[in-house]
Scaffold this motif. Sequence first.
Motif, PDB file in Angstrom:
ATOM      1  N   GLN A  53       1.109  -1.141   0.316  1.00 31.18           N
ATOM      2  CA  GLN A  53      -0.280   0.224  -0.504  1.00 31.18           C
ATOM      3  C   GLN A  53       0.948   1.389   0.227  1.00 31.18           C
ATOM      4  O   GLN A  53       0.452   2.259  -0.991  1.00 31.18           O
ATOM      5  CB  GLN A  53      -1.104   0.097   1.439  1.00 31.18           C
ATOM      6  CG  GLN A  53      -2.367  -1.342   0.991  1.00 31.18           C
ATOM      7  CD  GLN A  53      -3.071  -0.687   2.600  1.00 31.18           C
ATOM      8  OE1 GLN A  53      -3.278   0.499   3.321  1.00 31.18           O
ATOM      9  NE2 GLN A  53      -3.214  -2.309   2.560  1.00 31.18           N
ATOM     10  N   ARG A  68       1.276   3.927  -2.691  1.00 30.18           N
ATOM     11  CA  ARG A  68       1.042   5.910  -2.551  1.00 30.18           C
ATOM     12  C   ARG A  68       0.880   6.509  -3.497  1.00 30.18           C
ATOM     13  O   ARG A  68       1.415   7.746  -3.561  1.00 30.18           O
ATOM     14  CB  ARG A  68       0.432   5.496  -1.337  1.00 30.18           C
ATOM     15  CG  ARG A  68      -1.025   4.841  -0.859  1.00 30.18           C
ATOM     16  CD  ARG A  68      -1.144   5.228   1.374  1.00 30.18           C
ATOM     17  NE  ARG A  68      -2.133   4.786   1.141  1.00 30.18           N
ATOM     18  CZ  ARG A  68      -3.216   4.743   1.641  1.00 30.18           C
ATOM     19  NH1 ARG A  68      -3.613   5.764   0.754  1.00 30.18           N
ATOM     20  NH2 ARG A  68      -3.993   4.015   2.254  1.00 30.18           N
ATOM     21  N   GLN A  69       2.868   6.057  -2.762  1.00 39.17           N
ATOM     22  CA  GLN A  69       3.456   6.491  -3.636  1.00 39.17           C
ATOM     23  C   GLN A  69       3.955   6.074  -5.268  1.00 39.17           C
ATOM     24  O   GLN A  69       4.992   6.919  -6.332  1.00 39.17           O
ATOM     25  CB  GLN A  69       5.232   6.625  -2.929  1.00 39.17           C
ATOM     26  CG  GLN A  69       5.018   6.812  -1.603  1.00 39.17           C
ATOM     27  CD  GLN A  69       4.491   8.514  -1.950  1.00 39.17           C
ATOM     28  OE1 GLN A  69       5.354   9.434  -2.109  1.00 39.17           O
ATOM     29  NE2 GLN A  69       3.210   8.644  -1.296  1.00 39.17           N
ATOM     30  N   ILE A  76      -5.623  -1.436  -3.125  1.00 40.19           N
ATOM     31  CA  ILE A  76      -5.274   0.480  -2.542  1.00 40.19           C
ATOM     32  C   ILE A  76      -4.440   0.605  -3.362  1.00 40.19           C
ATOM     33  O   ILE A  76      -4.335   1.940  -3.223  1.00 40.19           O
ATOM     34  CB  ILE A  76      -5.154   0.255  -1.184  1.00 40.19           C
ATOM     35  CG1 ILE A  76      -7.166  -0.248  -0.610  1.00 40.19           C
ATOM     36  CG2 ILE A  76      -4.417   1.560  -0.884  1.00 40.19           C
ATOM     37  CD1 ILE A  76      -6.292  -0.749   0.715  1.00 40.19           C
ATOM     38  N   HIS A  89      -4.268   4.431  -5.903  1.00 39.00           N
ATOM     39  CA  HIS A  89      -3.724   4.493  -5.756  1.00 39.00           C
ATOM     40  C   HIS A  89      -2.753   5.608  -6.852  1.00 39.00           C
ATOM     41  O   HIS A  89      -1.888   6.997  -6.605  1.00 39.00           O
ATOM     42  CB  HIS A  89      -2.710   4.828  -4.020  1.00 39.00           C
ATOM     43  CG  HIS A  89      -3.498   5.086  -2.976  1.00 39.00           C
ATOM     44  ND1 HIS A  89      -4.387   5.822  -2.829  1.00 39.00           N
ATOM     45  CD2 HIS A  89      -4.554   4.509  -2.174  1.00 39.00           C
ATOM     46  CE1 HIS A  89      -4.981   6.443  -2.297  1.00 39.00           C
ATOM     47  NE2 HIS A  89      -5.317   5.150  -1.390  1.00 39.00           N
ATOM     48  N   ASP A  96     -11.490   0.644   3.317  1.00 44.13           N
ATOM     49  CA  ASP A  96     -10.357   0.940   2.707  1.00 44.13           C
ATOM     50  C   ASP A  96     -10.502   0.843   0.960  1.00 44.13           C
ATOM     51  O   ASP A  96     -10.353   1.296   0.278  1.00 44.13           O
ATOM     52  CB  ASP A  96      -8.926   0.768   3.362  1.00 44.13           C
ATOM     53  CG  ASP A  96      -9.115   1.222   4.860  1.00 44.13           C
ATOM     54  OD1 ASP A  96      -9.757   2.080   5.186  1.00 44.13           O
ATOM     55  OD2 ASP A  96      -8.083   0.858   6.022  1.00 44.13           O
ATOM     56  N   ALA A 121     -10.370   3.692  -1.797  1.00 46.19           N
ATOM     57  CA  ALA A 121      -9.856   3.842  -2.373  1.00 46.19           C
ATOM     58  C   ALA A 121     -10.490   4.083  -4.055  1.00 46.19           C
ATOM     59  O   ALA A 121      -9.713   4.706  -4.722  1.00 46.19           O
ATOM     60  CB  ALA A 121      -8.503   3.088  -2.408  1.00 46.19           C
ATOM     61  N   TYR A 152     -11.136   6.994  -7.164  1.00 49.59           N
ATOM     62  CA  TYR A 152     -10.127   7.424  -7.591  1.00 49.59           C
ATOM     63  C   TYR A 152     -10.933   6.802  -9.283  1.00 49.59           C
ATOM     64  O   TYR A 152     -10.327   6.662  -9.764  1.00 49.59           O
ATOM     65  CB  TYR A 152      -8.490   6.595  -7.998  1.00 49.59           C
ATOM     66  CG  TYR A 152      -7.795   7.322  -7.326  1.00 49.59           C
ATOM     67  CD1 TYR A 152      -7.378   8.802  -7.189  1.00 49.59           C
ATOM     68  CD2 TYR A 152      -7.228   6.380  -5.757  1.00 49.59           C
ATOM     69  CE1 TYR A 152      -6.168   9.192  -6.292  1.00 49.59           C
ATOM     70  CE2 TYR A 152      -6.299   6.710  -5.003  1.00 49.59           C
ATOM     71  CZ  TYR A 152      -5.571   8.502  -5.256  1.00 49.59           C
ATOM     72  OH  TYR A 152      -5.005   8.756  -4.241  1.00 49.59           O
ATOM     73  N   TYR A 206     -13.185   6.524   6.149  1.00 48.98           N
ATOM     74  CA  TYR A 206     -12.469   6.597   4.933  1.00 48.98           C
ATOM     75  C   TYR A 206     -13.243   6.471   3.892  1.00 48.98           C
ATOM     76  O   TYR A 206     -13.071   7.110   2.713  1.00 48.98           O
ATOM     77  CB  TYR A 206     -11.223   6.299   4.854  1.00 48.98           C
ATOM     78  CG  TYR A 206     -10.697   6.285   3.622  1.00 48.98           C
ATOM     79  CD1 TYR A 206     -10.034   6.997   3.029  1.00 48.98           C
ATOM     80  CD2 TYR A 206     -10.246   4.299   2.872  1.00 48.98           C
ATOM     81  CE1 TYR A 206      -9.345   6.939   2.301  1.00 48.98           C
ATOM     82  CE2 TYR A 206     -10.004   5.218   1.451  1.00 48.98           C
ATOM     83  CZ  TYR A 206      -8.862   6.828   0.993  1.00 48.98           C
ATOM     84  OH  TYR A 206      -8.751   6.163  -0.318  1.00 48.98           O
ATOM     85  N   ASN A 249     -15.434   9.554   1.187  1.00 47.29           N
ATOM     86  CA  ASN A 249     -14.744   9.609  -0.566  1.00 47.29           C
ATOM     87  C   ASN A 249     -15.935   9.245  -0.809  1.00 47.29           C
ATOM     88  O   ASN A 249     -16.405  10.464  -2.170  1.00 47.29           O
ATOM     89  CB  ASN A 249     -13.907   8.311  -0.458  1.00 47.29           C
ATOM     90  CG  ASN A 249     -11.884   8.714  -0.283  1.00 47.29           C
ATOM     91  OD1 ASN A 249     -11.822   9.969  -0.048  1.00 47.29           O
ATOM     92  ND2 ASN A 249     -11.533   7.496  -0.673  1.00 47.29           N
TER      93      ASN A 249
END
Length: 1308
Positions: A870, A874-875, A915, A919, A943, A947, A951, A979, A983
């Motif tokens: 995860q 995310r990065q 996830i 991301h 979660d 996510a 998106y 979360y 969203n």
Amino acid sequence: MLPKVATHLLHTTSRAVVAVQNQTHTTIRNVLSPGPSTSLGPWGGSSNSGSNNGPSSGGQKYTGSRFYSGYSDAGRAVTQANAITSQDGSVLQTDDSDEVPSTRPSSHAPRSNRPRSSSLTTPSSPELGVLKTVQLHARSRHAFAGRAVDEPALVRRNSTANLEERNAVEHSPPPPSPSRPRTPHVAPAEPASPPESPATIAIRKARSTGDPGQVAQAVRDLVDHSKSPSLREYNLALVSLRETRRPGEPLVLLMQTYNAMLKHGLIPNLRTYFELITAITDRDHEIFTTLTGLETRVSRGSATPSDHRHIAQLRAENTFDSAMKLFKTVNTSDGMSKIPLYLYVALLRSCANHQNKDAALHVLGALESRSDLKPVASVFRHMIRVFTNVEDLDGTNAEMIFDEFVERSAQGDIDWVTAYDDANGPRRQHLQVYNQMIEAHFRMGAPDRAVELLEKMMSSSAPAAFGPADVPRPASSTYTAIIAGFVQSGDLDTAVAWFERLLTQTERPRSPYEAAETVLRPDAVAWACILDALAFAGRTQQLNRMFLALVQCAPKDSLRVRDADRELVHLANMQHFAELTDAEAAETTDFLVHHVLGRLDQTAARRPLWQNLVARGMLQKAIDVAADIPGATVPGIEHPLAALATEIYRRHTTVPYTIARQLVRLAQERHVAVEPAQAVRVLQAYADANDVPAADMDIQDWTFLLNAAVEQEIVASHRPSDYTFRGLVALLEDMSAVGVSLTDVPARVIRQIKKTIFVKYGTDELYALFNRLGPSFASVLDPSEQAPPTLASAAEPEAESPMETNMEVEAELPAQEVHINKMLNKSIEETLMRPSSSLTSTLDAAYGAFRDGLMRQQVPTAFTIGKLIQGLGRQGMLDRVRDVYSAAQLLLQSLESNKQAQSSSWFAIENSMIIALAHAGDLEAAHIHRMRILEMHGAPTADAYGALILYVKDTTDDTSNALALFHEAQVHRVVPNQYLYNNIISKLAKARKADYALELFEQMKAGGVAKPSSITYGAVIGACARVGDVHAAENLFAEMVASPGYRARIPPFNTMMQLYTTTKPNRERALFFYNQLRSANIAPTAYTYKLLMDAYGRLDPVDIPTMEQIWQALQDDPAVELQGNHFATLINAYGCVQGDLDKALSVFRSIPTFPGAPPRDALVFEAMINTFVAHRRTDLMPEYIALMHSEGVHMTAYIANFLIKGYADVGDMNSARSIFEGLVDPPSGIAAFNNHAPHEPATSPIIDPREPVYREPSTWEVMVRAELGSGNRDNALALLERLKARGYPTAVENRISGILIDHSMVLS
């Protein structure tokens, strides 16, 4: 003297209408038949070609006759089939200047005690004029018992002479064209006054521009800021408002100004009253014209609820009563001798419109008492209208008025000098009186008398340029009056006979009121009248033949086949299309497509055709109609094929594959996206085919089927209940069976196929299947690969080639089983949780520890692996995500002996991949993992769903996909967490679905599991702010601040400030929330500064110095960077609000050299273009658009909106339409790309300026407003049809279609 033709037609003892109707095929037609018995010389001889110059553009707008609408710029109605009217009046003339004549000084000396005509008098009253004789005659017959002047009734009636009011606005209620001349007006002189005040100068300057907005602002400044205004200033304000009022707009601002004048204690003078009466009678005539058209729609059963509301609103204005009361006030004062002639005419016009004989007699009596004025012909025309409209059943009163007009004209007692600015005006109005009398005869049931009057005009020896004493020769409008009269009396056969006889003449039509010595062929209005009548009567075959005759006659008669005529024929045919046999329907379709539709909006015009053909099952014919639309091959422009496919699949559960394949091919040729639901139906059609039609299928057909099959393997959706398609593997087997090589399929599709089969069936099955299907399939499996593909390759980017994503770690993977190491697990967990200024360095350390452990056959637990996946996702570190995921498969293999641990670990890793990939932006791969979990009878976590929702791809209804995921989570009993709630509520807020957002918010609070956070409150506050629900937003904000554990964050404060600077402007409340923000020790962001600048630079009263102080504070704040929206705010404040174009340009030009300023962006250019629009400087716009492109800035739809508005404001509709058509539509159901600038421009991707610009809903709205503002209602309706085909949410369609309800709405 020519013999009287009527004596050959009717018995002298009877003038009953039945005598005419019983001889429709012989007697009446003889009027138009030359022969020895009639010796109608002018019919057979040469004609004086004369001049084809019609009345000037400032001519009078004829208000009496139904069929004369064609002579005005308002156009005519088409048919009871709810047709669209045309605003095209290029071949027709208007008559406004005659209707309300000029008031320049008379060229003849004032008369005193001028003798009256005695044509209507009795021996006992030798000097009675038209007023007295009509009054006496009316009393003797008790014809005028009715309402008093103070109780006018607004009653409509059927009238041949009112086709303009009846039909000009039948589908287009704004009656006059925006360019129509205003009522000429010369007000009485006012006493000398001191030098002009600043208010006077400002109003006069605004008036000279002709801009309603500038005039309104100047008048508001007078009302709001002038402490000691003068009557002179207010009178100037009234005349300026009247002259610049947009046609169709109510008199609200003008009456507010008058009331403000009274509040200042100013006493109205004659000029004040004259301005008010002029404005009110103008508005009254607009209301009459609009009401007549709307009520015609009601009578035909085609009215909408909005039409009924509009009717009620117009009737409530009660302008006629107000005009008469003002007139009575002026007429009883010392100013009665100063009332100008044009006011009498305007008032009589209103009396005729309202059928109020008593009011008309009152006005006429006042005019008759003026020895210094001669009446104009319009006075008699409107009096004839009055007495045609009321109880004068035998037409006696109307005839008396007409006879009086004829005699007084012969005596020179009708004004032919002072009332007109052009030489043709008197003759035009003179002819109108004769035409009006013809109509009166028809309406009183005496068509023989109408024919007799026509024959008298034809027998006249007067030249074409006749004088006041002459009986005028007929003009083309006169013959049209006869045709329309028969139409209105219900004798359509006779009308057609007259019309067809006119078609045999040789002299082409001229200007409508230009008398001619020979009989003329039908003019544009005659064509309009006969086509309308045939359409209304349902005679479609005769209508079609007549239309073809028009097409043939138009070139030689200098006519034009108008769009309104085409729409009429089209709609009339469609009215009865369902009644035709299939063969007749095919024939009619060909006729309409090849001869009628012409320049019409092909999408809107052909839609009902192919819809009916689809309903009949004539699918190939329907495709031919839709596919043949000109311009359909232009990329980016939506084609009706998408709507056609939807209709076919909706109506027919079984569609032949040949039809489905043809729809796909056409869609691909015309760059039309095939919707997923339609792709499923194509698969179904393929499955239903008895044999695979391989011989007729090309590789594009197979590629489409493969793509559709892959989509269904990943996410099964839109499947019908009888779905029989056997899946991707079966399709590949079919290809192999008929010898289609997989290598001919695009490489991208091959990669998708391999990914899908691997995910669903595994590596072994993938290899076994492709080897079994043959060499062309096996060849796409790279034999040099050392290992079978992993799921990492299934998630790889499309740009990579197949089998190229073997992970570098894979070659180093140990051969034996890995083991969970608790120390390694703890080390990686602590690393991931360790606070760090650089998240990247933290992930580097955790990933490095993971790889080091892996080389020692040690791994952390599946849950720690999931956290690492995860974090990497995310990065956006997709390569490392795939590495870790591949290594996780080794862990799962090591848990083979513990099925429960293996299962929970597998779910944890798959869930983490959802996830991570979401991301990282790879939603397709994320959904593959989602489907794997669902197929294993599990469900992703809250979660993961959060996510995916965060998106989800934008669509025109952005909540549809998000809600589908949320509902799926609820179906699988996933307990929503904070979360997930945040969203989904944010998505609802963005889509302005505040009610649903509030419902989920209350559900969240009631559930007790997930507590609302500041982010939650910010989202739901934003939802309320977007829809302008101030009360709810305020309450939620207060609830947020008072909630336990509240932690202040900047977004809700900015949201509330934006609410009060944009949606509900209120500087005091905006500043309140700014002060609350500061009290919470929150530093303002760049967007906060922007909102503060807006609060002072946009909201009244504008405070530029304070805005500049905020601008300086922004520059001094080291924590905030300057952004384009700050400069855009300055440009808007200086250029649009202050009206200082030079200052706005100075700001714009300073940006490249301004310290700390970013490059000029789309927001800056948008503000500059908006400023040019405000100043009507469209000449500067191309230069700055070119500059924008040269600086690499991509244009947005919002810049295009201002360009469209700017060109439309100056009347350049061609440029406005060019801008609009130069934009493209996004794929159906998908939101437009690259138009929205984020609050933080640094997060905005760089967009190539050569990328297409996609339309927003607001672009459709501004174009519809532009077309309406320019009088092109037809084009506006066509745009609305195109919009509906786009599949926008209902709320968007309703908002834009609502613009057409109030036709006073123009570009604002």
